[in-house]
Every structure is written in structure tokens, then in C-alpha cells.
Design a protein around this motif. Structure first.
Motif, short mmCIF file in Angstrom:
data_model
loop_
_atom_site.label_atom_id
_atom_site.label_comp_id
_atom_site.label_asym_id
_atom_site.label_seq_id
_atom_site.Cartn_x
_atom_site.Cartn_y
_atom_site.Cartn_z
N TYR A 127 0.81 -1.20 -0.14
CA TYR A 127 0.03 -0.12 -0.11
C TYR A 127 0.85 1.27 0.03
O TYR A 127 0.66 2.39 -0.67
N ASP A 132 2.61 1.71 -3.40
CA ASP A 132 1.76 2.22 -4.31
C ASP A 132 1.14 3.36 -4.09
O ASP A 132 1.16 4.21 -5.03
N LYS A 133 0.93 4.07 -3.04
CA LYS A 133 0.53 5.37 -2.82
C LYS A 133 1.66 6.30 -2.85
O LYS A 133 1.66 7.46 -3.27
N ARG A 177 1.49 5.94 -7.49
CA ARG A 177 0.37 6.87 -7.66
C ARG A 177 0.73 8.24 -8.16
O ARG A 177 0.63 8.67 -9.30
#
Length: 286
Positions: free
Chosen positions: A261, A264-265, A269
Motif C-alpha cells: 500500500y 503504491d500510494k 500513484r
């Protein structure tokens, strides 16, 4: 003097309606509050339910969530003996993803520009690696390389290779024929065309392959380390299963989720946002 037309109003000069579209309605405060409540409230209720269940069940069935959080911290930074396994897995995943993306890109480019090999690489190799079962690679890696880091990396690369290969191949198939024809009118140097034209076009596909492979590699890493490693999160997970240590088992899973997470963030992103902004700017100048 030019008078702008209202959205959807007919143009007296042409008889056609204006192409200006009506802006989408904005959601009100109640909708945003409901969305925020559902997004954050559901996990909170889940944790509360977990805590209540832990009061009435043995620890090996439902561990205390506070104990799991404490063990998760140990796996991330608190206990050197534990977090060493986390970052060993992280390094294996990073190496495997880079190898898989590079290998998938090389195979796809070879199939594209060495046409005599297209049938072999696309119709045979791609189908083979895509259909080969993950557990088969895990067992084969253990047989061929023993219980070692090379075995884990081999298994991870073999399993995530189809994701990268298929994604890059689809990107190459989507190349604009007119664009390639124009590039070939300026130069016959295939290497220069790949660097100047193909690579920028494939950037979103490469990024997509990298992102998908990273998330998938963590799932694969657990399987690979259970079969062929003496350290790592998968090894800890298997040891916890054998010892009925559900606190460590849940903590390993939570650690994996947090790492995926955060990366990814925090990385994927922002890069995706910049990449999409670049593509929108490029398309607006066409």
C-alpha cells in the motif's frame, strides 16, 4: 462580435448544436461525508469486531489486534531479528520485478522486430509461461536451486513474467502504423526508432507492467519462500503456521499489505499522475 453559444444551443449559422458539454454535477457535502464515513468506518468496525472476537476465542484462532500491531511494528522496524526477514523479502521482490520487466520487454521487442521469431515467442513461449502453474514453478525452483535466494528469485520471475510480457506485447501491437512509417522515413536505424519513438509510446505500458508485477510479486514471494527459503516473510509465515503462532501469521500478512500500500500510494500513484498529465498535454497539442 462573436457570441458564445450556450451548451446544447443550436448554431444559427450551421443549424447544428454546440459541442460544449454540460459540466458534471458536483457532489454535495452529504455525499462526500457519506463516502468518507463508509470508506473509514467499515475498517474501524472490522477492527472492533476483530477485538471483540479475540476476547472470546483462543489466541491461536483470533489473536489480539494490539498484539498483532505490535508484532507488525517488530517486522517493520522494532526487532532486528524479525525485520531483517521483511527487507530480505523486499529486496527479492525488487530484483525479481526488475528482471521480469526487462526480460518481458526484451522478448516482446524481439518478437516485434525479429519477425521470424514471433511465432515461437508469442504463440509458444507466451502461452507456455502463462499456463504453467505457480506451484509447479515453486517446486521446480526448489529442485533446481535448492533452498536459497536464487531459487526464490527464479520462481518470482517465472510467475510474474507473463504479466510483463503480455502487457508490453499489447503495447507494441497498439503502436500507430502511421507514426512508425513517419519515423522510418527519417531514419532506418531500428535502435534509434526504438529509443526515440517506441520507448516513449511504451512508457505507460512499462509502468503498468511494473505496477502489476510489484503487487503480484509479493503474493508470489510468499509461495516461493515457503518452499525454497530459510528466511523472509514467507518463511516466517510458514514457521508461524507450524507453531500455531497466529499473532506472527497475521502480522506477516498485515506487514505485506502495508508495504504494498505504501509503495503504491507513495511512488506509483504520483508517477502515474505525472505520466497521465504528460499524455494529456501531448494529446492536447495534436
Amino acid at each position: 462580435m462573436t457570441i458564445d453559444l450556450l451548451p446544447g444551443a443550436p448554431d444559427r449559422r450551421t443549424g447544428s448544436r454546440s459541442r460544449r458539454s454540460t459540466p458534471p454535477p458536483k457532489h454535495g457535502r452529504a455525499w462526500r461525508a457519506s463516502r468518507l464515513t463508509l470508506m473509514n468506518g467499515a475498517p474501524v468496525l472490522l477492527i472492533i469486531g476483530w477485538w471483540v472476537a479475540s476476547r472470546y476465542q483462543p489466541a491461536y484462532i483470533v489473536p489480539d489486534p494490539l498484539a498483532v500491531l505490535h508484532r507488525t511494528w517488530d517486522l517493520l522496524a522494532g526487532d532486528r531479528a524479525l525485520f531483517a526477514n521483511t527487507y530480505i523479502s523486499f529486496a527479492r521482490v525488487g530484483i525479481s520485478v526488475l528482471i521480469a520487466v526487462a526480460l518481458g520487454t526484451a522478448i516482446a521487442l524481439t518478437a516485434k522486430y525479429v519477425t521470424v521469431l514471433e511465432g515461437l515467442l508469442v504463440d509458444r513461449l507466451m502461452v507456455f509461461v502463462n499456463a504453467f502453474p505457480s506451484i509447479g514453478w515453486a517446486i521446480a525452483g526448489m529442485y533446481w536451486f535448492g533452498v536459497s535466494t536464487p531459487a526464490v528469485i527464479f520462481v518470482e520471475v517465472a510467475i510474474i513474467l507473463p504479466f510483463t510480457l503480455i502487457t508490453i506485447w499489447e503495447g507494441l501491437k497498439a503502436l500507430d502504423a502511421e507514426l512508425m512509417e513517419m519515423a522510418q522515413s527519417f531514419t532506418r536505424d531500428t535502435g534509434r526508432i526504438i529509443v526515440k519513438v517506441v520507448a516513449p509510446f511504451l512508457a505507460p505500458y512499462l509502468f503498468s507492467a511494473l505496477r502489476i508485477s510489484y503487487a503480484g510479486a509479493w503474493k508470489v514471494a510468499i509461495i516461493a519462500e515457503i518452499f525454497g527459503a530459510s528466511e523472509g516473510l514467507g518463511y516466517l509465515l510458514n514457521t508461524a503456521r507450524e507453531q500455531f503462532d497466529s499473532t506472527t501469521l497475521y502480522a506477516c500478512i498485515l506487514t505485506l499489505i502495508l508495504i504494498v500500500y505504501v509503495v503504491d500510494k507513495g511512488i506509483f500513484r504520483p508517477v502515474e499522475t505525472k505520466l497521465l498529465r504528460y499524455r494529456k498535454a501531448a494529446s492536447s497539442h495534436r
